[in-house]
Structures are given as structure tokens and as C-alpha cells.
Design a protein around this motif. Sequence first.
Motif, PDB file in Angstrom:
ATOM      1  N   GLY A 310       0.815  -1.207   0.000  1.00  0.00           N
ATOM      2  CA  GLY A 310       0.000   0.000   0.000  1.00  0.00           C
ATOM      3  C   GLY A 310       0.854   1.264   0.000  1.00  0.00           C
ATOM      4  O   GLY A 310       0.476   2.277  -0.591  1.00  0.00           O
ATOM      5  N   ALA A 311       2.035   1.179   0.638  1.00  0.00           N
ATOM      6  CA  ALA A 311       2.949   2.325   0.695  1.00  0.00           C
ATOM      7  C   ALA A 311       3.857   2.404  -0.525  1.00  0.00           C
ATOM      8  O   ALA A 311       4.666   3.325  -0.633  1.00  0.00           O
ATOM      9  N   GLY A 312       3.733   1.431  -1.434  1.00  0.00           N
ATOM     10  CA  GLY A 312       4.562   1.427  -2.642  1.00  0.00           C
ATOM     11  C   GLY A 312       5.975   0.931  -2.424  1.00  0.00           C
ATOM     12  O   GLY A 312       6.849   1.129  -3.278  1.00  0.00           O
ATOM     13  N   LYS A 313       6.239   0.271  -1.309  1.00  0.00           N
ATOM     14  CA  LYS A 313       7.584  -0.228  -0.991  1.00  0.00           C
ATOM     15  C   LYS A 313       7.692  -1.697  -1.414  1.00  0.00           C
ATOM     16  O   LYS A 313       7.676  -2.611  -0.588  1.00  0.00           O
ATOM     17  N   TYR A 314       7.809  -1.918  -2.716  1.00  0.00           N
ATOM     18  CA  TYR A 314       7.781  -3.260  -3.284  1.00  0.00           C
ATOM     19  C   TYR A 314       9.034  -4.066  -2.941  1.00  0.00           C
ATOM     20  O   TYR A 314       8.948  -5.273  -2.657  1.00  0.00           O
ATOM     21  N   ASP A 315      10.215  -3.429  -2.973  1.00  0.00           N
ATOM     22  CA  ASP A 315      11.457  -4.136  -2.649  1.00  0.00           C
ATOM     23  C   ASP A 315      11.419  -4.666  -1.218  1.00  0.00           C
ATOM     24  O   ASP A 315      11.889  -5.771  -0.937  1.00  0.00           O
ATOM     25  N   ARG A 316      10.874  -3.886  -0.323  1.00  0.00           N
ATOM     26  CA  ARG A 316      10.765  -4.301   1.071  1.00  0.00           C
ATOM     27  C   ARG A 316       9.813  -5.495   1.206  1.00  0.00           C
ATOM     28  O   ARG A 316      10.051  -6.395   2.017  1.00  0.00           O
ATOM     29  N   ALA A 317       8.769  -5.500   0.404  1.00  0.00           N
ATOM     30  CA  ALA A 317       7.838  -6.634   0.423  1.00  0.00           C
ATOM     31  C   ALA A 317       8.529  -7.917  -0.031  1.00  0.00           C
ATOM     32  O   ALA A 317       8.334  -8.986   0.564  1.00  0.00           O
ATOM     33  N   PHE A 318       9.371  -7.833  -1.077  1.00  0.00           N
ATOM     34  CA  PHE A 318      10.094  -9.011  -1.559  1.00  0.00           C
ATOM     35  C   PHE A 318      11.129  -9.488  -0.535  1.00  0.00           C
ATOM     36  O   PHE A 318      11.322 -10.688  -0.360  1.00  0.00           O
ATOM     37  N   ARG A 319      11.797  -8.556   0.149  1.00  0.00           N
ATOM     38  CA  ARG A 319      12.764  -8.950   1.182  1.00  0.00           C
ATOM     39  C   ARG A 319      12.061  -9.676   2.320  1.00  0.00           C
ATOM     40  O   ARG A 319      12.581 -10.651   2.873  1.00  0.00           O
ATOM     41  N   THR A 320      10.875  -9.215   2.659  1.00  0.00           N
ATOM     42  CA  THR A 320      10.093  -9.876   3.714  1.00  0.00           C
ATOM     43  C   THR A 320       9.764 -11.313   3.328  1.00  0.00           C
ATOM     44  O   THR A 320       9.845 -12.227   4.156  1.00  0.00           O
ATOM     45  N   LEU A 321       9.417 -11.528   2.075  1.00  0.00           N
ATOM     46  CA  LEU A 321       9.122 -12.877   1.585  1.00  0.00           C
ATOM     47  C   LEU A 321      10.341 -13.782   1.738  1.00  0.00           C
ATOM     48  O   LEU A 321      10.209 -14.911   2.230  1.00  0.00           O
ATOM     49  N   ARG A 322      11.512 -13.310   1.339  1.00  0.00           N
ATOM     50  CA  ARG A 322      12.728 -14.129   1.424  1.00  0.00           C
ATOM     51  C   ARG A 322      13.063 -14.489   2.873  1.00  0.00           C
ATOM     52  O   ARG A 322      13.417 -15.629   3.174  1.00  0.00           O
ATOM     53  N   ILE A 323      12.949 -13.521   3.759  1.00  0.00           N
ATOM     54  CA  ILE A 323      13.250 -13.770   5.180  1.00  0.00           C
ATOM     55  C   ILE A 323      12.284 -14.795   5.758  1.00  0.00           C
ATOM     56  O   ILE A 323      12.676 -15.717   6.493  1.00  0.00           O
ATOM     57  N   ALA A 324      11.003 -14.661   5.429  1.00  0.00           N
ATOM     58  CA  ALA A 324       9.988 -15.591   5.949  1.00  0.00           C
ATOM     59  C   ALA A 324      10.235 -17.017   5.461  1.00  0.00           C
ATOM     60  O   ALA A 324      10.080 -17.979   6.224  1.00  0.00           O
ATOM     61  N   ILE A 325      10.651 -17.173   4.204  1.00  0.00           N
ATOM     62  CA  ILE A 325      10.914 -18.503   3.660  1.00  0.00           C
ATOM     63  C   ILE A 325      12.053 -19.179   4.406  1.00  0.00           C
ATOM     64  O   ILE A 325      11.981 -20.363   4.762  1.00  0.00           O
ATOM     65  N   VAL A 326      13.131 -18.434   4.674  1.00  0.00           N
ATOM     66  CA  VAL A 326      14.282 -19.003   5.394  1.00  0.00           C
ATOM     67  C   VAL A 326      13.871 -19.474   6.783  1.00  0.00           C
ATOM     68  O   VAL A 326      14.202 -20.593   7.205  1.00  0.00           O
ATOM     69  N   LEU A 327      13.136 -18.638   7.506  1.00  0.00           N
ATOM     70  CA  LEU A 327      12.691 -19.006   8.856  1.00  0.00           C
ATOM     71  C   LEU A 327      11.751 -20.209   8.811  1.00  0.00           C
ATOM     72  O   LEU A 327      11.817 -21.108   9.665  1.00  0.00           O
ATOM     73  N   SER A 328      10.890 -20.232   7.809  1.00  0.00           N
ATOM     74  CA  SER A 328       9.926 -21.321   7.684  1.00  0.00           C
ATOM     75  C   SER A 328      10.616 -22.646   7.355  1.00  0.00           C
ATOM     76  O   SER A 328      10.202 -23.702   7.840  1.00  0.00           O
ATOM     77  N   ILE A 329      11.662 -22.592   6.548  1.00  0.00           N
ATOM     78  CA  ILE A 329      12.385 -23.815   6.188  1.00  0.00           C
ATOM     79  C   ILE A 329      13.037 -24.446   7.415  1.00  0.00           C
ATOM     80  O   ILE A 329      13.033 -25.680   7.586  1.00  0.00           O
TER      81      ILE A 329
END
Length: 460
Positions: A310-329
Amino acid sequence: MSDTKRIQKTQDFTSGPILLPLVKFALPVLLALVLQAMYGAIDLLIVGKFASSADVSAVSTGSQLMTTITNMLAAFSLGTTILLGQQIGQGRRKDGGKTIGASICLFFMIGCIITVLTTLGAGGLATVMHAPTEAYTKTVNYIRICGAGSLVIICYNLIGSVFRGMGDSKTPLITVAIACVFNIAGDLFFVAVLHMGTEGAAIATVFAQAVSVVISLILIRRKELPFEFGRKDIRLPKNLTKKIIILGAPVALQDLLVGISFLVIAAIVNSLGLIPSAGVGVAEKVCVFIMLVPSSFMQSLAAFVAQNYGAGKYDRAFRTLRIAIVLSIIAGVLMCYLSYFHGDVLAGLFSNEPEVINAAAEYLKAYAIDCLFTAFLFCFVGFYNGIGKTRFVMLQGICGAFGVRVPASFLFSKMKPVSLFRIGLATPCSTIVQITMCMIFLIYVKKKMKAIRMDERGQK
């Protein structure tokens, strides 16, 4: 008390570090999911200790159906979470109260419809589920009692979705904890003391959620909200209602159809007899727990990413996805080990019968493999929900459920000798297909966001 509430401070995910805020937000979500999973688990645990195999089968079959309905409602309420999160990210806090009011009206109508369908159609639902003959009447009673509490379930899930959209994952944890305490007390009273079996477990579940909702509403009235909200907001404006439905309906439909696919698998297993039915029912309860970490990241990512998108911070959204995947694995590897090598110990928590435990352990070995794949899939789903791509979430879920999981389960059930492990392998097979779809779609999303960013720079 004033009819309108305000707050100056709310949880902002659009700036600062990602890892610690994500973990701090996801941890209460995880704890809430653990407690929520304990509903059916405690029912099955106490029924398994104090009642018969028929009661175990009835509770496992009936709770699978009610879990499907509950998950559908929770998924639909995600539309409120996403819209509210994006409004906060865009700084449109005044629209929050209108979103909540529209959600209340919409979900009240849905709750009334589900109440009528489940109470009047309990017999037909039990038949469709192929409930074993010995457990048929008990299964009908469980569905009918829990179905009568559908409005309570609606309110229960809506409260959680609203606060997660505001970046508050602690209040939903409190509401779940209250319900869990009362559910344990109710199960012990109705099942262990009064020996009411299946019916007692159902009554305890509905009663616990009702008490939780009442207490939660009292707590919420004392909290300040990050938006204006009053009685005038409780209505159905066309634009907001349409947005909630557009965001929530695809996810709800996907959850419903995926849930139906698991119900079809349960029906296939039920046709094999009482022991396989009870064994898979026990295994499914264990599976709820071993999938909690990726499930918590899925919910957390939706709220976290929604604000950044919503804030237009797309790169930050993608970084969040990568971090979540590592923790989830990391969690997935641990759950894989426990499920594959110690499935009998986990199943033994819910049953005293060696045959049921062995059947459950065999089925759990297949789910152990799926633990590794869901670490990716659930994070992808949370990310796509957060950016509003709920139609794709629906598409990949349906393809996995009815394109792979159901056909594979049916095919494996016809192979001789029948193996619950082989039937269970249908689930990781479908997950692999869904991950492939998510990764291909991610390439498209990145290109689209890059184009949006270039357009914005050009306009400046």
C-alpha cells in the motif's frame, strides 16, 4: 464511552528492520494458531481417552468438516485484513471504520446462511463424508451442534482479522487463549465427567467460542482503535463491500475447495473402514500442529506485505518474503524429522489403540515430506494475499487440490495392498505443482512492479 475512538500510534511495518518486527508479529500469530489447533486436538484427545473409537471417528470426521467451514470464513475475513492493512499503509485511516462496519454486516449475513445449511443438512453432510456406520449418528450430532454456533465462529474470526490488519497480533492471541481455556474445561466436564462423548465435545467447542467472543468484545471496547468507528459505520456501502469480496472471496473459495479436497480424501479413507478412518483423523490433528509455523508466516506476511504494498515499498515486500521462507524452512526440517521418525509418539497423544496409532504414523510419513515444501508454498500464498493477488491464490490452490491431490489419492487408494502412506503422498505431490506455479507467477509480479516503479519515476 464515546461512540468514536482514536489512537495516535499503530504498528507500522513500512520502515526499519524487517526480521525482528516480522518475528515479533508472527510469534503471537503462531501461538494463537497453536491454541486454535488445540480446539479439535483437545476434543479428540479427551474423546480418545474417555470414549470409544466410534466417538473418535465422529469427532475427527465432523471436526474436519467444521474446520473446512471455519477456514473458509477465516480466509474470507482476510479480505478485511488486506484492505485494512493497505489503507493504513496508504495513510487512509479514516476509511478503516467504514471497512469494519461493512465487514460486520457482510459476515453476519454469511453466518446466518451457514447456520441454516449446517443444522438442516447435517445428515446429508455426514453421508457425503462417508462417515462409518458405527459413527454416523454421532457425526451428524457433532455437525449439527457446531453448525448452530456458526455466528459465533464468524465473530471470532472477524475480530482476529481486524486486529491483524492493524498490525496487532496480540489481541487475537488473547481471544484464542480465552476460548482454549474454556474449551478444555468444557471437554473435561461434558466428556470426562458427564460421559457425553461426541456431543459433549461439540457443546464444549461452541460454548468456549461464545464465551471468548463476549469477553473479547468487552476488552475491545476498552482499546483505542487506529481509525474512527461508530454505529453509523455499520452498513454495506457498495464500493467497500465489493473490495472486501474481491479480496476475500477468491481466498475463501480456494480454502473451501482445498478443504473439500481433503474431505474427499477423508471420505476415501472412511470407505476403507473404522481403523483407517480413525487413524487418518488422528494424523490430521497432528498435521494441524506440524503446519503451524508456515501457517503463521502465511498470515503474518499478508498483513506485513499489505502495508508495504500500500505504501509502494515493493522491494521491502520481496525482502520480507525471502526472510519468511528461510525461517519457515528451518522449522520445516524439524517438523519433517519428528513426523517421519516419531509419528507414532505424536499419534499416541490422541489415541490409546495400537492399530489406530500405527495407521496414523503411516499416514504422517507422507506429511513429513510435505513439511519441507509447505515452507515455500505458505509464504508465497501470504505474499500474494498481501499484494492483493488473491485470484491467483485461488487458481493455484484449485489446481493443486483437484488437479493433483484428489485424483492421486483416489488412484493410490485403488492400488493393492492399500497403503495410507501412499495415499498421503498425494499431498506433497500437489504442493510441488503449486510451488512451481507460484515461482512462475513471481517472475510476472516482479516485472509488473518494476514497470509501475518506472512509470512513477517518469511522472516525477
